[in-house]
Design an enzyme around this catalytic site. Structure first.
Site, short mmCIF file in Angstrom:
data_model
loop_
_atom_site.label_atom_id
_atom_site.label_comp_id
_atom_site.label_asym_id
_atom_site.label_seq_id
_atom_site.Cartn_x
_atom_site.Cartn_y
_atom_site.Cartn_z
N ALA A 1 0.86 -0.87 0.09
CA ALA A 1 -0.41 -0.15 -0.14
C ALA A 1 1.10 1.38 0.32
CB ALA A 1 -0.91 -0.04 1.13
N GLY B 1 0.69 -8.16 -8.34
CA GLY B 1 1.95 -8.60 -7.67
C GLY B 1 3.04 -9.71 -8.84
N HIS C 1 0.78 -13.62 -17.76
CA HIS C 1 1.45 -11.93 -18.56
C HIS C 1 3.21 -11.58 -18.48
CE1 HIS C 1 1.67 -8.14 -17.50
NE2 HIS C 1 2.25 -7.88 -16.70
N ASP D 1 -2.48 -5.60 -20.40
CA ASP D 1 -2.29 -6.14 -21.70
C ASP D 1 -3.17 -5.85 -22.30
OD1 ASP D 1 0.33 -7.91 -20.88
OD2 ASP D 1 -1.12 -8.14 -19.25
N SER E 1 -0.12 0.98 -6.24
CA SER E 1 -0.74 1.47 -4.52
C SER E 1 -0.95 2.83 -4.70
CB SER E 1 -0.88 0.49 -3.27
OG SER E 1 -0.69 -1.15 -3.95
#
Ligand SMILES: NC(=O)C1=CN([C@@H]2O[C@H](COP(=O)(O)OP(=O)(O)OC[C@H]3O[C@@H](n4cnc5c(N)ncnc54)[C@H](O)[C@@H]3O)[C@@H](O)[C@H]2O)C=CC1
Ligand SMILES: O=C([O-])CC(=O)C(=O)O
Length: 325
Positions: A12, A130, A187, A159, A17
């Site tokens: 965060a 992540g 990804h 993407d 974030s």
């Protein structure tokens, strides 16, 4: 006024974030009529910086923010949470592939999967951002056996959005006129942005572009866009990643209005010949808080080759972290 829902966001105090949190607080993700309780997770060394983020959030006096929890304990951050955006993880630097982060980041997702399993709402919707996002989502899912595997997803929307943006620029038509884009697989640099079904202003995109541009320019540009941003900015994409996360969660929660989106979802091995037990991106529509796969699309031999290459990479990543599943 609706009852507040709980939104957990990890990492965060990090770059992504810093964009996501303020947009969630403004109602961009769950609607302008949906109050939120923000449950923000960081690691101990970043709690000072997170405190600064919380001070700024307070200074915005957002009408929809019904509470803020800032913590370094995943069991607290995920308590009763309805949505979880798992951003906290190391980003890559120049010359790295996202899979190089696998060992550094895998542990984070086994710990957080367990904490979600033990504390989150039984209907929690989870988005893993992540990297490497798909395999981190698989680790999360395997460590949360009491949650519905459908509710743990990986972010492919960046993407997807990048693909639409490239087509829009090439054809000189608005992004909103481009429909039925699909990004398959991981990804990573093996992802397959597929224009086979895409339309622009109602007409097939593949009839408007030549195959050479598609294969030699479009596909590599989308596949390598993350690396190009790192080269240009000296840091990985943040605001665009945050915007994609908002798009992914908004469409999942509120519906995609019939539009196709790409989401990394759990493969049961029963569609498009993709192996089970992978988080593999595919075409999706969302309605009433549920995602639904578009099935039965025709897959030509070029597509099959591309889809298999990215599937194989995902299977290799799964192999590398087998002991965490
Ligand atoms: N799926 C996608 O499309 C994209 C994924 N990413 C990935 O998102 C991740 C975050 O990127 P940035 O925000 O730019 O990185 P960043 O380094 O700015 O922020 C990451 C934050 O996570 C925190 N963190 C580390 N371990 C944690 C843990 N166990 N629990 C909670 N927080 C923890 C760090 O303290 C840091 O504040 C990276 O892995 C990056 O590669 C980035 C862009 C797109
Ligand atoms: O490329 C990276 O490492 C960050 C990322 O995932 C992206 O921008 O697509």
């Amino acid at each position: 006024m609706k009852k507040p829902v709980r939104v957990a966001i990890t990492g965060a105090a990090g770059q992504i974030s810093y964009s996501i949190i303020f947009r969630v607080a403004a109602g961009d993700m769950l609607g302008k009529d949906q109050p939120v309780i923000l449950q923000l997770l960081e690691i101990p060394p970043a709690m000072g910086a997170l405190n600064g983020v919380v001070m700024e959030l307070n200074d915005c006096a957002f009408p929809l923010v019904a509470g803020i929890v800032a913590t370094d304990d995943p069991n607290v951050a995920f308590k009763d949470t309805d949505y979880a955006v798992l951003v906290g993880a190391r980003p890559r630097g120049p010359g790295m592939e996202r899979s190089d982060l696998l060992m550094a980041n895998a542990k984070i997702f086994s710990v957080q999967g367990k904490a979600l399993n033990d504390h989150a709402s039984r209907d929690v919707k989870v988005l893993v951002v992540g990297n490497p996002a798909n395999t981190n989502a698989l680790i999360t899912l395997k460590n949360a056996p009491d949650l519905n595997p459908r509710n743990i997803t990986a972010m492919m929307r960046l993407d997807h959005n990048r693909s639409i943006s490239q087509i829009s620029e090439k054809l000189g038509c608005p992004t909103t006129s481009i429909e039925k884009m699909v990004v398959w697989g991981n990804h990573s640099a093996t992802q397959y942005p597929d224009i086979s079904y895409a339309t622009a202003e109602g007409a097939p995109v593949k009839d408007k572009v030549d195959n050479d541009w598609y294969v030699k320019t479009f596909i590599p540009t989308v596949q390598q866009r993350g690396a190009a941003i790192i080269k240009a900015r000296g840091a990985s994409s943040a605001a665009s990643a945050a915007s994609a996360a908002i798009d992914h969660m908004r469409d999942w929660a509120l519906g995609s209005n019939g539009q196709w989106v790409s989401m990394g979802v759990y493969s049961k091995g029963n569609s498009y010949g993709i192996d089970e037990d992978l988080i593999y991106s595919r075409p999706i529509t969302c309605e009433n808080g549920e995602w639904k796969e578009i099935t039965g699309l025709e897959v030509n031999s070029f597509s099959r080759e591309m889809m298999t290459a990215t599937e194989k990479e995902l299977a290799g990543e799964r192999e590398a972290i087998a002991e965490m599943l």
